[in-house]
Scaffold this active site. Structure first.
Site, mmCIF file in Angstrom:
data_model
loop_
_atom_site.group_PDB
_atom_site.id
_atom_site.type_symbol
_atom_site.label_atom_id
_atom_site.label_comp_id
_atom_site.label_asym_id
_atom_site.label_seq_id
_atom_site.Cartn_x
_atom_site.Cartn_y
_atom_site.Cartn_z
ATOM 1 N N GLU A 157 6.967 -41.635 47.357
ATOM 2 C CA GLU A 157 6.474 -42.580 46.336
ATOM 3 C C GLU A 157 7.194 -43.919 46.391
ATOM 4 O O GLU A 157 7.531 -44.508 45.360
ATOM 5 C CB GLU A 157 6.516 -41.957 44.944
ATOM 6 N N SER A 167 5.134 -46.707 53.940
ATOM 7 C CA SER A 167 5.609 -47.782 53.060
ATOM 8 C C SER A 167 4.618 -48.943 53.024
ATOM 9 O O SER A 167 4.411 -49.565 51.983
ATOM 10 C CB SER A 167 6.961 -48.306 53.562
ATOM 11 N N PHE A 220 -2.508 -36.185 46.041
ATOM 12 C CA PHE A 220 -2.627 -37.644 46.171
ATOM 13 C C PHE A 220 -2.398 -37.970 47.643
ATOM 14 O O PHE A 220 -1.290 -37.741 48.159
ATOM 15 C CB PHE A 220 -1.537 -38.268 45.299
ATOM 16 N N ALA A 221 -3.445 -38.436 48.329
ATOM 17 C CA ALA A 221 -3.342 -38.597 49.782
ATOM 18 C C ALA A 221 -3.379 -40.077 50.162
ATOM 19 O O ALA A 221 -4.450 -40.669 50.320
ATOM 20 C CB ALA A 221 -4.467 -37.830 50.467
ATOM 21 N N GLN A 232 31.012 -31.060 46.557
ATOM 22 C CA GLN A 232 32.424 -31.214 46.930
ATOM 23 C C GLN A 232 33.338 -30.421 45.982
ATOM 24 O O GLN A 232 34.281 -29.768 46.414
ATOM 25 C CB GLN A 232 32.788 -32.713 46.917
ATOM 26 N N GLU A 288 -0.081 -42.164 55.802
ATOM 27 C CA GLU A 288 -0.673 -41.836 57.103
ATOM 28 C C GLU A 288 0.439 -41.855 58.150
ATOM 29 O O GLU A 288 1.511 -42.429 57.910
ATOM 30 C CB GLU A 288 -1.731 -42.883 57.470
ATOM 31 N N GLU A 314 14.196 -48.563 50.034
ATOM 32 C CA GLU A 314 14.089 -49.905 50.633
ATOM 33 C C GLU A 314 12.856 -50.638 50.096
ATOM 34 O O GLU A 314 12.897 -51.849 49.870
ATOM 35 C CB GLU A 314 14.011 -49.795 52.164
ATOM 36 N N GLY A 328 33.328 -26.834 46.789
ATOM 37 C CA GLY A 328 33.945 -26.457 48.063
ATOM 38 C C GLY A 328 32.971 -25.641 48.913
ATOM 39 O O GLY A 328 31.769 -25.921 48.929
HETATM 40 N N1 COS Z 1 -0.256 -53.064 40.175
HETATM 41 C C1 COS Z 1 -1.426 -53.745 40.310
HETATM 42 N N2 COS Z 1 -1.661 -54.594 41.349
HETATM 43 C C2 COS Z 1 -0.692 -54.727 42.276
HETATM 44 C C3 COS Z 1 0.535 -54.045 42.195
HETATM 45 C C4 COS Z 1 0.745 -53.198 41.075
HETATM 46 N N3 COS Z 1 1.893 -52.521 40.930
HETATM 47 N N4 COS Z 1 1.307 -54.398 43.242
HETATM 48 C C5 COS Z 1 0.592 -55.264 43.959
HETATM 49 N N5 COS Z 1 -0.614 -55.453 43.368
HETATM 50 C C6 COS Z 1 -1.677 -56.382 43.827
HETATM 51 C C7 COS Z 1 -1.044 -57.749 44.047
HETATM 52 O O1 COS Z 1 -1.065 -58.509 42.852
HETATM 53 C C8 COS Z 1 -1.941 -58.327 45.111
HETATM 54 O O2 COS Z 1 -3.146 -58.783 44.499
HETATM 55 P P1 COS Z 1 -3.690 -60.273 44.825
HETATM 56 O O3 COS Z 1 -3.899 -60.275 46.321
HETATM 57 O O4 COS Z 1 -4.940 -60.357 44.034
HETATM 58 O O5 COS Z 1 -2.589 -61.186 44.420
HETATM 59 C C9 COS Z 1 -2.330 -57.140 45.969
HETATM 60 O O6 COS Z 1 -2.139 -55.988 45.120
HETATM 61 C C10 COS Z 1 -1.468 -57.015 47.215
HETATM 62 O O7 COS Z 1 -0.106 -56.967 46.813
HETATM 63 P P2 COS Z 1 1.094 -57.335 47.785
HETATM 64 O O8 COS Z 1 0.847 -58.671 48.411
HETATM 65 O O9 COS Z 1 2.358 -57.135 47.045
HETATM 66 O O10 COS Z 1 0.922 -56.237 48.940
HETATM 67 P P3 COS Z 1 1.914 -55.753 50.019
HETATM 68 O O11 COS Z 1 1.137 -55.175 51.136
HETATM 69 O O12 COS Z 1 2.884 -56.831 50.382
HETATM 70 O O13 COS Z 1 2.662 -54.568 49.222
HETATM 71 C C11 COS Z 1 4.439 -52.982 48.837
HETATM 72 C C12 COS Z 1 3.869 -54.155 49.636
HETATM 73 C C13 COS Z 1 5.709 -52.637 49.544
HETATM 74 C C14 COS Z 1 4.707 -53.377 47.414
HETATM 75 C C15 COS Z 1 3.439 -51.785 48.813
HETATM 76 O O14 COS Z 1 2.902 -51.567 50.097
HETATM 77 C C16 COS Z 1 4.118 -50.484 48.349
HETATM 78 O O15 COS Z 1 4.336 -50.256 47.165
HETATM 79 N N6 COS Z 1 4.471 -49.614 49.311
HETATM 80 C C17 COS Z 1 5.041 -48.308 49.045
HETATM 81 C C18 COS Z 1 3.959 -47.334 48.939
HETATM 82 C C19 COS Z 1 4.410 -45.978 48.636
HETATM 83 O O16 COS Z 1 4.881 -45.703 47.566
HETATM 84 N N7 COS Z 1 4.230 -45.091 49.641
HETATM 85 C C20 COS Z 1 4.513 -43.746 49.495
HETATM 86 C C21 COS Z 1 3.227 -42.986 49.518
HETATM 87 S S1 COS Z 1 2.901 -42.074 48.097
HETATM 88 S S2 COS Z 1 4.062 -40.521 48.290
#
Ligand code: COS
Length: 395
Positions: free
Chosen positions: A368, A137, A128-129, A341, A132, A372, A344
């Site tokens: 994932e 996040s 799952f890629a 701990q 970047e 935070e 030891g």
């Molecule tokens: N399921 C379906 N749709 C989703 C969703 C979910 N869980 N979460 C958000 N959406 C939709 C929202 O409803 C929104 O749609 P609309 O614009 O139509 O309303 C759209 O996607 C954008 O959502 P949002 O505004 O919340 O986007 P953000 O950029 O603010 O998202 C977070 C921020 C932090 C929630 C997101 O970037 C995230 O989960 N980051 C972590 C990613 C991660 O796990 N990285 C590790 C890589 S994998 S090892």
């Protein structure tokens, strides 16, 4: 003990039988598997899990799997049990699911038929890629591009990093900017075969608990447009919906690590003599055990609550999965640290299980969706629930 958890009301007899089978298999098969060459070690675990039929839990029945769609409780039980016995076996299992989750949820029938049966049998490895160098996040900020080339191909350019199974996967689910809209509205997901010209492994990454991990390079990698998962521009939703399912399972893996650390703690406390009595007689040891046992149960409740809620048909479990992932991984880190701990000097000695767990758990608080990010998600969802009316009036 998992045995106690299995008596909780959200499991069926099928779950109990599956867990008993996997526990028996894990005990017999995982204890002495080598870890030396991490690529070989991972491939071996995928093959063995496939031959034993446990990878069927990662794909739907129509394509060689176990259930009509994801049964998140089965996924969580699998990771909980495998995590207890062997972190790398848990990793191998988890990536078969995460690496194909988007295909199962959003792929065409042709893509499912092409990729899923081999995953269920352990004959192919998935990845799952998403992350970047400048977007981990903040998924909406990802920069990799997918541009149309001719009528029926796209051209991928960019870098992905911290990609699990990078270097050994047969195919990658890759998220890229297709530009239908700004930020989160302009992404799409594609399946990319590892032998695609223009695709290469830029660098292998060594981490504290050895797993196959790499930076991927896409330099004009040409991929059929029919390899897209979901509609153009839907990639953010594809990523989030996949993560909603698999985040609970990260919590489950952490739970397995924590349960193992607690079992090691109890065994050590009962057998190690200090000041003429077992360590377990000391009240400070008892306080440690009480804290760890309570956190293990609380983590189990959140993990299996989230899994059950999804299995019962909830469209989204964003909040529940984020709580499960955040709490279980953070709690497991504390439980394992307490175990070290109690052990030891032995606790930081290579080859001792709690030392291995101490290295294994750390990445789970990051990948994932770091803790935070989960806090952000939980707070947003909680505020949203109360936005229409006053929180107090709703009670
Ligand atoms: N399921 C379906 N749709 C989703 C969703 C979910 N869980 N979460 C958000 N959406 C939709 C929202 O409803 C929104 O749609 P609309 O614009 O139509 O309303 C759209 O996607 C954008 O959502 P949002 O505004 O919340 O986007 P953000 O950029 O603010 O998202 C977070 C921020 C932090 C929630 C997101 O970037 C995230 O989960 N980051 C972590 C990613 C991660 O796990 N990285 C590790 C890589 S994998 S090892």
């Amino acid at each position: 003990m998992l045995g106690d958890t299995l008596n909780w009301p959200w499991f069926t007899d099928e779950h109990r039988a599956y867990a008993a089978r996997l526990m028996r298999w894990a005990k017999q098969n995982l204890a002495h598997l080598p870890h030396d060459d991490v690529d070989d070690a991972c491939r071996t675990r995928v093959r063995l899990l496939g031959e034993a039929g446990f990878l069927k839990a990662a794909v739907p029945k129509a394509y060689g799997g176990l259930h009509d769609t994801f049964d998140v409780r089965t996924l969580c039980l699998s990771r909980d049990i495998l995590g207890f016995h062997d972190g790398l076996a848990d990793f191998a299992f988890a990536m078969q699911g995460l690496g194909t989750g988007a295909i199962t949820l959003f792929g065409s029938d042709a893509l499912k038929a092409r990729y899923l049966p081999a995953i269920a049998a352990g004959r192919a490895i998935a990845a799952f890629a998403l992350s970047e160098p400048e977007a981990g996040s903040d998924v909406a900020a990802l920069a990799m591009t997918a541009r149309p080339e001719g009528n029926d191909h796209v051209r991928l350019d960019g870098r992905k990093t911290w990609i699990s199974n990078g270097g050994i996967a047969d195919f990658y689910v890759v998220f890229a900017r297709t530009g239908e809209g700004p930020g989160a509205k302009g992404l799409s997901a594609f399946v990319v075969d590892a032998d695609t010209p223009g695709f290469s492994i830029a660098e292998r990454i060594e981490v504290i608990a050895s797993h196959p991990l790499a930076t991927l390079a896409f330099d004009g990698a040409r991929v059929p447009a029919e390899n897209r998962l979901g509609r153009p521009g839907e990639g953010f939703k594809v990523a989030m919906a996949t993560l909603d399912i698999f985040r609970s399972t990260v919590g489950a893996a952490a739970l397995g690590f924590a349960r193992r650390a607690l079992a090691e703690t109890v065994e050590r406390a009962a057998t190690r003599k200090l000041f003429g009595a077992p360590l377990a007689d000391l009240q400070l040891t008892q306080a440690t055990i009480a804290d760890s046992a309570s956190e293990v149960d609380a983590a189990a409740l959140l993990v299996y609550r989230s899994a059950w809620t999804k299995d019962k048909g909830a469209a989204r479990v964003t909040r529940e999965a984020a709580m499960a992932k955040m709490f279980a991984t953070e709690a497991a880190q504390r439980v394992i640290d307490r175990a070290v701990q109690i052990f030891g000097g032995l606790g930081v000695t290579k080859g001792v299980k709690v030392e291995e767990l101490y290295r294994e758990i750390r990445a789970l608080r990051i990948y994932e969706g770091a803790t935070e990010v989960q806090k952000l998600v939980i707070a947003r969802e909680t505020l949203k629930q109360h936005s229409a009316k006053s929180a107090l009036a709703a009670e």
